[in-house]
Design a protein around this motif. Structure first.
Motif, PDB file in Angstrom:
ATOM      1  N   ALA A  84      41.961  43.434  43.715  1.00 21.11           N
ATOM      2  CA  ALA A  84      41.243  42.238  43.282  1.00 21.11           C
ATOM      3  C   ALA A  84      42.209  41.173  42.784  1.00 21.11           C
ATOM      4  CB  ALA A  84      40.239  42.594  42.191  1.00 21.11           C
ATOM      5  N   GLN A  85      43.287  41.597  42.133  1.00 23.83           N
ATOM      6  CA  GLN A  85      44.270  40.641  41.649  1.00 23.83           C
ATOM      7  C   GLN A  85      44.962  39.913  42.800  1.00 23.83           C
ATOM      8  OE1 GLN A  85      45.888  41.860  37.351  1.00 23.83           O
ATOM      9  NE2 GLN A  85      46.782  43.098  38.951  1.00 23.83           N
ATOM     10  N   VAL A  86      45.183  40.622  43.903  1.00 23.79           N
ATOM     11  CA  VAL A  86      45.798  39.991  45.075  1.00 23.79           C
ATOM     12  C   VAL A  86      44.862  38.936  45.651  1.00 23.79           C
ATOM     13  CG1 VAL A  86      46.698  40.362  47.392  1.00 23.79           C
ATOM     14  CG2 VAL A  86      47.139  42.053  45.604  1.00 23.79           C
ATOM     15  N   VAL A  87      43.588  39.272  45.773  1.00 25.65           N
ATOM     16  CA  VAL A  87      42.604  38.326  46.312  1.00 25.65           C
ATOM     17  C   VAL A  87      42.579  37.061  45.462  1.00 25.65           C
ATOM     18  CG1 VAL A  87      40.152  37.925  46.725  1.00 25.65           C
ATOM     19  CG2 VAL A  87      41.181  40.129  47.341  1.00 25.65           C
ATOM     20  N   ALA A  88      42.575  37.232  44.135  1.00 29.16           N
ATOM     21  CA  ALA A  88      42.542  36.078  43.239  1.00 29.16           C
ATOM     22  C   ALA A  88      43.808  35.240  43.351  1.00 29.16           C
ATOM     23  CB  ALA A  88      42.349  36.546  41.797  1.00 29.16           C
ATOM     24  N   GLY A  89      44.936  35.888  43.649  1.00 30.84           N
ATOM     25  CA  GLY A  89      46.179  35.153  43.785  1.00 30.84           C
ATOM     26  C   GLY A  89      46.258  34.341  45.065  1.00 30.84           C
TER      27      GLY A  89
ATOM     28  N   ALA B 264      37.760  37.478  36.678  1.00 35.51           N
ATOM     29  CA  ALA B 264      36.415  37.673  37.218  1.00 35.51           C
ATOM     30  C   ALA B 264      36.421  38.659  38.379  1.00 35.51           C
ATOM     31  CB  ALA B 264      35.833  36.333  37.664  1.00 35.51           C
ATOM     32  N   ALA B 265      37.342  38.471  39.324  1.00 42.26           N
ATOM     33  CA  ALA B 265      37.388  39.358  40.490  1.00 42.26           C
ATOM     34  C   ALA B 265      37.628  40.799  40.057  1.00 42.26           C
ATOM     35  CB  ALA B 265      38.490  38.899  41.442  1.00 42.26           C
ATOM     36  N   ALA B 266      38.585  40.997  39.155  1.00 43.29           N
ATOM     37  CA  ALA B 266      38.968  42.359  38.775  1.00 43.29           C
ATOM     38  C   ALA B 266      37.943  43.016  37.857  1.00 43.29           C
ATOM     39  CB  ALA B 266      40.338  42.332  38.103  1.00 43.29           C
ATOM     40  N   ILE B 267      37.413  42.278  36.882  1.00 40.77           N
ATOM     41  CA  ILE B 267      36.455  42.863  35.936  1.00 40.77           C
ATOM     42  C   ILE B 267      35.204  43.341  36.651  1.00 40.77           C
ATOM     43  CG2 ILE B 267      34.863  42.327  34.046  1.00 40.77           C
ATOM     44  CD1 ILE B 267      37.084  40.505  32.898  1.00 40.77           C
ATOM     45  N   PHE B 268      34.664  42.496  37.510  1.00 39.59           N
ATOM     46  CA  PHE B 268      33.397  42.874  38.145  1.00 39.59           C
ATOM     47  C   PHE B 268      33.576  43.934  39.223  1.00 39.59           C
ATOM     48  CE2 PHE B 268      32.293  38.915  36.084  1.00 39.59           C
ATOM     49  CZ  PHE B 268      31.106  39.283  35.474  1.00 39.59           C
ATOM     50  N   LEU B 269      34.710  43.949  39.896  1.00 36.96           N
ATOM     51  CA  LEU B 269      34.953  45.037  40.837  1.00 36.96           C
ATOM     52  C   LEU B 269      35.124  46.345  40.079  1.00 36.96           C
ATOM     53  CD1 LEU B 269      35.262  45.846  43.751  1.00 36.96           C
ATOM     54  CD2 LEU B 269      37.709  45.389  43.582  1.00 36.96           C
ATOM     55  N   ALA B 270      35.801  46.319  38.937  1.00 34.82           N
ATOM     56  CA  ALA B 270      35.955  47.522  38.118  1.00 34.82           C
ATOM     57  C   ALA B 270      34.595  48.047  37.663  1.00 34.82           C
ATOM     58  CB  ALA B 270      36.836  47.220  36.903  1.00 34.82           C
ATOM     59  N   MET B 271      33.705  47.136  37.282  1.00 30.95           N
ATOM     60  CA  MET B 271      32.366  47.549  36.848  1.00 30.95           C
ATOM     61  C   MET B 271      31.586  48.179  37.983  1.00 30.95           C
ATOM     62  SD  MET B 271      31.508  44.253  34.406  1.00 30.95           S
ATOM     63  CE  MET B 271      29.788  44.708  34.118  1.00 30.95           C
ATOM     64  N   LEU B 272      31.692  47.610  39.188  1.00 27.29           N
ATOM     65  CA  LEU B 272      30.964  48.158  40.333  1.00 27.29           C
ATOM     66  C   LEU B 272      31.535  49.500  40.782  1.00 27.29           C
ATOM     67  CD1 LEU B 272      30.387  44.961  42.497  1.00 27.29           C
ATOM     68  CD2 LEU B 272      28.682  46.250  41.194  1.00 27.29           C
TER      69      LEU B 272
END
Length: 264
Positions: A147-152, A161-169
């Motif tokens: 997710a961090q790569v996608v956001a970068g 946002a990308a990493a937190i919500f993917l972690a939750m899912l």
């Protein structure tokens, strides 16, 4: 507007947006249209200020992990932090070496804000249906790294946002636990990214002729603002959802598309 004031405002903006799920890169790109473009060195320095802020916020947690490696839970947590960082590095570095550059137009940021806002609303709804868990799995660690790569790659996405919500899912459904893990992973990730960018600038001879007073002022503003914002956010998410941030993203993205000329 004078240069020191614009530098101060940009530092405050970086501290406000780096760890909120609203995209600091996107906000800085937009703000510099009105406050004046700054050097890559300036942007690296204020990001370093935000990293220092979150390091200070989590100083006790980091010390506890570092001195408690003899305990299985601490050791397992640190290994998963390392795995998330390693995934980001192994996937993100080739992208950077391939010459990928962040777009410098507002339109991609606007669309990323809109898509990210919808993603946040849907992801949080889905995550609330999952069992309440605060254990970081290997699946979560790898997902956060990706997710961090996608956001970068896509400005306006928001790393948090990308990493937190993917972690939750992926199973880390408790908001506070997901946020802490993502923020802790962000410390080595952002330090490494800033150091790499700094070395690139040094290699290309772009570190001279800086307005050091403006740089120092913006750095200090990013540290202080970032510290306050992260402390506030960690308390806020214990009793509130992320809905307000999603609505803000949707409103800002729509406003940018409606009121700014395409591509500007």
């Amino acid at each position: 507007m004078s240069d020191p004031i614009s530098a101060l405002l940009l530092g405050i903006l970086e501290g406000l947006t780096e760890f909120l799920p609203v995209s600091s890169t996107g906000h800085l790109l937009i703000a510099q249209r009105w406050l004046g473009a700054r050097s890559d060195f300036f942007n690296i320095v204020i990001q370093a200020g935000a990293i220092l802020a979150i390091t200070l916020v989590f100083r006790q947690r980091l010390w506890s992990l570092a001195t408690g490696l003899g305990q299985r839970d601490n050791r397992d947590y640190v290994l998963k932090l390392g795995a998330a960082f390693l995934v980001t590095a192994l996937v993100g570095l080739p992208v950077r070496l391939a010459g990928w550059q962040l777009p410098e137009t507002v339109t991609p940021v606007a669309w990323a804000l809109l898509i990210g806002g919808v993603w946040m609303l849907v992801a949080e709804r889905l995550a609330e249906r999952l069992p309440d868990r605060d254990t970081v799995t290997w699946k979560v660690a790898i997902g956060v790294g990706l997710a961090q790569v996608v956001a970068g790659v896509f400005p306006g996405t928001s790393r948090s946002a990308a990493a937190i919500f993917l972690a939750m899912l992926l199973g880390l459904s408790r908001r506070a636990a997901a946020t802490e893990f993502v923020f802790l992973v962000g410390i080595p990730t952002m330090f490494a990214a800033s150091a790499y960018a700094f070395l690139e600038l040094a290699r290309d001879g772009q570190l001279g002729d800086q307005a050091w007073g403006d740089v120092g002022l913006a750095f200090a503003a990013a540290v202080v603002t970032g510290f306050v914002v992260v402390k506030w956010l960690l308390g806020y998410i214990k009793h509130h959802r992320f809905t307000g941030f999603a609505v803000y993203r949707l409103a800002l993205g729509a406003a940018l598309l409606l009121f700014l000329p395409a591509g500007n």
